[in-house]
Enzyme design. Structure first.
Site, PDB file in Angstrom:
ATOM      1  N   TYR A  47      17.376   7.264   1.256  1.00  0.00           N
ATOM      2  CA  TYR A  47      18.367   7.744   0.264  1.00  0.00           C
ATOM      3  C   TYR A  47      18.674   9.319   0.457  1.00  0.00           C
ATOM      4  CZ  TYR A  47      20.725   9.390  -4.060  1.00  0.00           C
ATOM      5  OH  TYR A  47      21.791   9.938  -4.742  1.00  0.00           O
ATOM      6  N   GLN A  76      21.367   3.814  -9.297  1.00  0.00           N
ATOM      7  CA  GLN A  76      22.121   2.622  -8.823  1.00  0.00           C
ATOM      8  C   GLN A  76      21.891   2.262  -7.419  1.00  0.00           C
ATOM      9  OE1 GLN A  76      23.310   5.067 -10.429  1.00  0.00           O
ATOM     10  NE2 GLN A  76      25.372   6.022  -9.490  1.00  0.00           N
ATOM     11  N   ASN A  80      17.301  13.773  -7.463  1.00  0.00           N
ATOM     12  CA  ASN A  80      16.882  14.163  -8.804  1.00  0.00           C
ATOM     13  C   ASN A  80      16.119  13.199  -9.604  1.00  0.00           C
ATOM     14  OD1 ASN A  80      18.432  12.035  -9.911  1.00  0.00           O
ATOM     15  ND2 ASN A  80      20.379  13.360 -10.228  1.00  0.00           N
ATOM     16  N   SER A 101       9.300  21.667  -4.565  1.00  0.00           N
ATOM     17  CA  SER A 101       8.886  22.206  -3.503  1.00  0.00           C
ATOM     18  C   SER A 101       8.089  23.121  -3.532  1.00  0.00           C
ATOM     19  CB  SER A 101       9.957  22.422  -2.549  1.00  0.00           C
ATOM     20  OG  SER A 101       9.859  22.560  -1.326  1.00  0.00           O
ATOM     21  N   GLN A 161      11.756  29.411   0.058  1.00  0.00           N
ATOM     22  CA  GLN A 161      11.262  28.293  -0.762  1.00  0.00           C
ATOM     23  C   GLN A 161      12.050  28.639  -2.063  1.00  0.00           C
ATOM     24  OE1 GLN A 161       9.306  25.763   0.339  1.00  0.00           O
ATOM     25  NE2 GLN A 161       9.917  24.877  -1.587  1.00  0.00           N
ATOM     26  N   HIS A 201      15.350  26.789  -3.208  1.00  0.00           N
ATOM     27  CA  HIS A 201      15.449  25.445  -3.328  1.00  0.00           C
ATOM     28  C   HIS A 201      15.776  24.823  -4.612  1.00  0.00           C
ATOM     29  CE1 HIS A 201      14.729  23.277   0.407  1.00  0.00           C
ATOM     30  NE2 HIS A 201      13.533  23.944   0.619  1.00  0.00           N
ATOM     31  N   GLU A 245       2.432  22.192  -0.304  1.00  0.00           N
ATOM     32  CA  GLU A 245       3.217  21.262   0.344  1.00  0.00           C
ATOM     33  C   GLU A 245       3.403  22.048   1.589  1.00  0.00           C
ATOM     34  OE1 GLU A 245       7.399  21.409  -0.701  1.00  0.00           O
ATOM     35  OE2 GLU A 245       7.502  19.763   0.754  1.00  0.00           O
ATOM     36  N   HIS A 246       3.630  23.337   1.866  1.00  0.00           N
ATOM     37  CA  HIS A 246       3.606  24.094   2.927  1.00  0.00           C
ATOM     38  C   HIS A 246       2.848  25.076   2.754  1.00  0.00           C
ATOM     39  CE1 HIS A 246       7.993  22.716   2.221  1.00  0.00           C
ATOM     40  NE2 HIS A 246       7.856  22.407   3.393  1.00  0.00           N
ATOM     41  N   ASP A 293      11.023  22.728   8.530  1.00  0.00           N
ATOM     42  CA  ASP A 293      12.256  22.386   8.022  1.00  0.00           C
ATOM     43  C   ASP A 293      13.469  21.509   8.754  1.00  0.00           C
ATOM     44  OD1 ASP A 293      11.063  22.896   5.490  1.00  0.00           O
ATOM     45  OD2 ASP A 293      12.212  24.565   5.287  1.00  0.00           O
ATOM     46  N   GLU A 305     -23.363 -13.870  -2.010  1.00  0.00           N
ATOM     47  CA  GLU A 305     -21.986 -13.746  -2.694  1.00  0.00           C
ATOM     48  C   GLU A 305     -21.547 -14.774  -3.680  1.00  0.00           C
ATOM     49  OE1 GLU A 305     -18.770 -11.734  -1.163  1.00  0.00           O
ATOM     50  OE2 GLU A 305     -19.924  -9.796  -1.038  1.00  0.00           O
ATOM     51  N   HIS A 359     -16.746 -20.295   1.754  1.00  0.00           N
ATOM     52  CA  HIS A 359     -16.786 -19.206   2.962  1.00  0.00           C
ATOM     53  C   HIS A 359     -17.856 -19.495   3.875  1.00  0.00           C
ATOM     54  CE1 HIS A 359     -14.239 -17.131   0.361  1.00  0.00           C
ATOM     55  NE2 HIS A 359     -13.964 -16.271   1.226  1.00  0.00           N
TER      56      HIS A 359
END
Lengths: 430, 430
Positions: A124, A186, A209, A233, A255, A258, A322-323, A356, A410, A415
């Site tokens: 996506y 969708q 989003n 981020s 950063q 963003h 993250e970074h 990036d 067990e 088994h």
């Protein structure tokens, strides 16, 4: 900016606490969108395009012709840049391919793992003003390297029903098999459930989003896997006395641009560098075209002065950014102390934007503290590792007794019997 | 048993459709349990022990003394068996440790990945009649190999407040750091949220009933990762004319005894082997102590006769079984055709119970069709792979233009500036 000098250790966790993400109750909306896509397939997507994107299109599948045209719409300069990035990303991700190693654990008992691509994956790519063709590179390249048979891409059309040519060009270049004009929840529903045009996929990747994020979570109810949980981020920069304030400020701002919920943390062990970086950040901010977003993000940013680099690393591990940028002269010696981070940038010339776009590492990384328990996207994200084993008759004789004893302990007698019946037959034959 | 001879290909997906798991609406119950654990901590766990397990205990933490005593309560024979299994599992999982490989993607641009253990992990082991110490081996061994600092284990006590000694013994042997007497959804809540005694963990592993499964899913709302989604256990056996019906039947039954919802599928290309395996299954079933469960599971089992091994593999890939047994003489040549499976057992002497206990492979595997998009548990499940990069000044010069062009094309000018400011400074210095 929130500025703290030598804060007490016990206040650290409170200090760098992430804002709680207010997740609106949108499950009901997502559920309805899934239902519509299930019932009406392509037509639902066409209707949603009209409703949400203002685009009237008849065919959600991007045609070969549109893809060909895209190539003529972007500059040679950009094509060459994309090509260099592709080469680096390919080189780094190809190095993640592992050879099959057979292990004889007991004489006659051989075990190994083999990779198999996830057959059908979906990517996506959000719409909006910034066409994220870099994310197409980051997801389609490892998918193709892994050997995924179907790599489909969904992205919302603009008002005229078009997709940004850089996205189309990059998708074609990286082996995306089909591109569809559909966005939002969708698009995720379509990839999870399938429609007349869109084949349902086994794993969905990519940013979006809050509706896209919620839809990806919801898709898991249909046995679809997703790349990782999502959040805003983040970058955390650690600077010593040899750091360059202008560089640090530029990284913090890259950063911050963003979005207003971006997280920016600056830790320094040098008061002069600390103060200069604050000044530089304010100075550079004014010159940025997207400075409104960055300004908002900076309101919640933290500038913290500390005594030692080791303290800074402790705080960083607690936050799990993250970074992580180590603007340190002797960064090498601190690497073993890094416990929780998505991707690490070492030294004054390793800016986050290198990773990036073009250095080769993946930019799809764990946010929101998930660097404590998740890795970023890699070749591994597009394969399953299947274990294999082969026991010879002798192998089962060597291991059989152990299995029988454990199965019995067990209380699992069938088994046990699966071994006993084989050992018995052996004895009879001998 | 559902027996089909040479079914039409178009009927396959319907034929092997898994029963839809009726998930009761227990989210509300789970949410309340989490709330109680959040509010009352250890006391909530003590109260739940009394309510659900009928056990009155004061201290949920298993004492050193209890762990020491456990050793004297199990036979030397079982200890030796556990030891052999441990060695094999260690050998196989240690082979999954990867060396750091630095890649120079562009001259002066070096990228690599390093593994870091997930610092705190939790293992859940269900209670009930079968003490699943084998699952302790499968989860604690890779956790210890990975270097997880805290490996905690939760399992419900019996009515007398005790834990099965085989579980305690195995946990100690494999480096579990703390063991707690708590089970069900409340144990998962405790590991996700933390209590006075139990430290909150970053990832939770292990099987359980529907409450445990639902609680693991719910725990993800608290940023905890889980091993994988859950479903009933499955085996699919493919047998040619050289297969041994008694062995095939024993393997099918060893899966069936897991529970009435177990999935058992037998595919054969040889009618005689096919018929004999059906007979053998019925014969062996009668001799099993747990045959009621197995009988129920067999009602939904499928015995399907097909023309060719390749057809059988196609059907198997469609189903994506947790366990796949190839009772085929020339199994080697079919390995490349295996696309979707959790773990594969090759030849007449590789019974599933070998992998369940002692061959070395992990028995925590994707069920319910998740073999299409998930791997089983391995060393990878206990680590994060962090990417690192170091660009020299020269490296950034080589790559800078590309990053600038791409950032500008995405409209991210602060990203571009993080490069430009560094290149500019370079020029000024030169």
């Amino acid at each position: 900016m929130q500025i703290n000098k030598y804060p007490e250790r016990k206040s650290w966790s409170e200090l760098i606490k992430r804002p709680v993400i207010k997740r609106e109750e949108i499950t009901e909306i997502i559920s309805q969108i899934f239902q519509k896509v299930k019932e009406n397939g392509d037509q639902a997507l066409i209707d949603f395009n009209k409703k949400f994107d203002g685009a009237e299109i008849k065919n959600i599948k991007v045609s070969e012709k549109e893809i060909e045209n895209a190539e003529s719409l972007i500059s040679n300069e950009l094509k060459e840049a994309i090509q260099q990035a592709k080469e680096n990303i390919t080189k780094f991700h190809a190095s993640q391919i592992t050879a099959v190693e057979k292990i004889e654990t007991t004489k006659g008992v051989v075990c190994w793992r083999e990779n198999r691509a996830i057959e059908k994956v979906g990517i996506y790519i959000p719409g909006g003003t910034a066409p994220l063709f870099s994310t197409v590179l980051m997801l389609a390249i490892p998918a193709q390297l892994a050997g995924c048979k179907e790599i489909i891409l969904c992205t919302p059309p603009d008002k005229n029903g078009n997709i940004n040519p850089a996205i189309l060009y990059t998708a074609k270049l990286c082996g995306v098999t089909q591109i569809f004009k559909t966005g939002g929840a969708q698009a995720i529903a379509a990839m999870a459930l399938g429609t007349e045009s869109i084949s349902n996929v086994y794993k969905i990747f990519g940013p979006g989003n809050q509706y896209v994020v919620a839809a990806k979570e919801f898709a898991q109810n249909y046995n679809v896997a997703i790349d990782m949980p999502a959040g805003p981020s983040e970058v955390l920069v650690i600077a010593d006395e040899k750091a360059i304030p202008a560089f640090c400020a530029a990284d913090l701002l890259s950063q911050a641009e963003h979005g207003s919920d971006s997280q920016v943390i600056f830790l320094s062990t040098d008061e002069e560098i600390f103060n200069q970086t604050i000044e530089e950040t304010e100075k550079q901010l004014k010159e940025l075209p997207r400075n409104q977003l960055a300004k908002e993000a900076l309101k919640n940013s933290h500038f913290i002065l500390l005594d030692t680099v080791n303290e800074a690393l402790e705080l960083s591990n607690l936050y799990a950014p993250e970074h992580l940028i180590l603007a340190l002269e002797d960064f090498e010696k601190y690497i073993p102390n890094i416990q929780n981070a998505g991707s690490v940038f070492l030294g004054n010339y390793s800016c986050e934007s290198a990773g990036d776009y073009a250095s080769g590492t993946n930019h799809t990384l764990p946010t929101n503290g998930f660097a404590k328990n998740y890795s970023g996207v890699s070749l591994d994200s597009f394969v399953k590792k299947i274990t294999f084993q082969n026991l010879s008759q002798k192998g089962l004789q060597n291991l059989g007794k152990t299995i029988e004893i454990m199965a019995e302990a067990e209380g699992l007698f069938a088994h046990k019997n699966a071994v006993s019946i084989r050992l018995k037959q052996e004895n009879e034959r001998v």
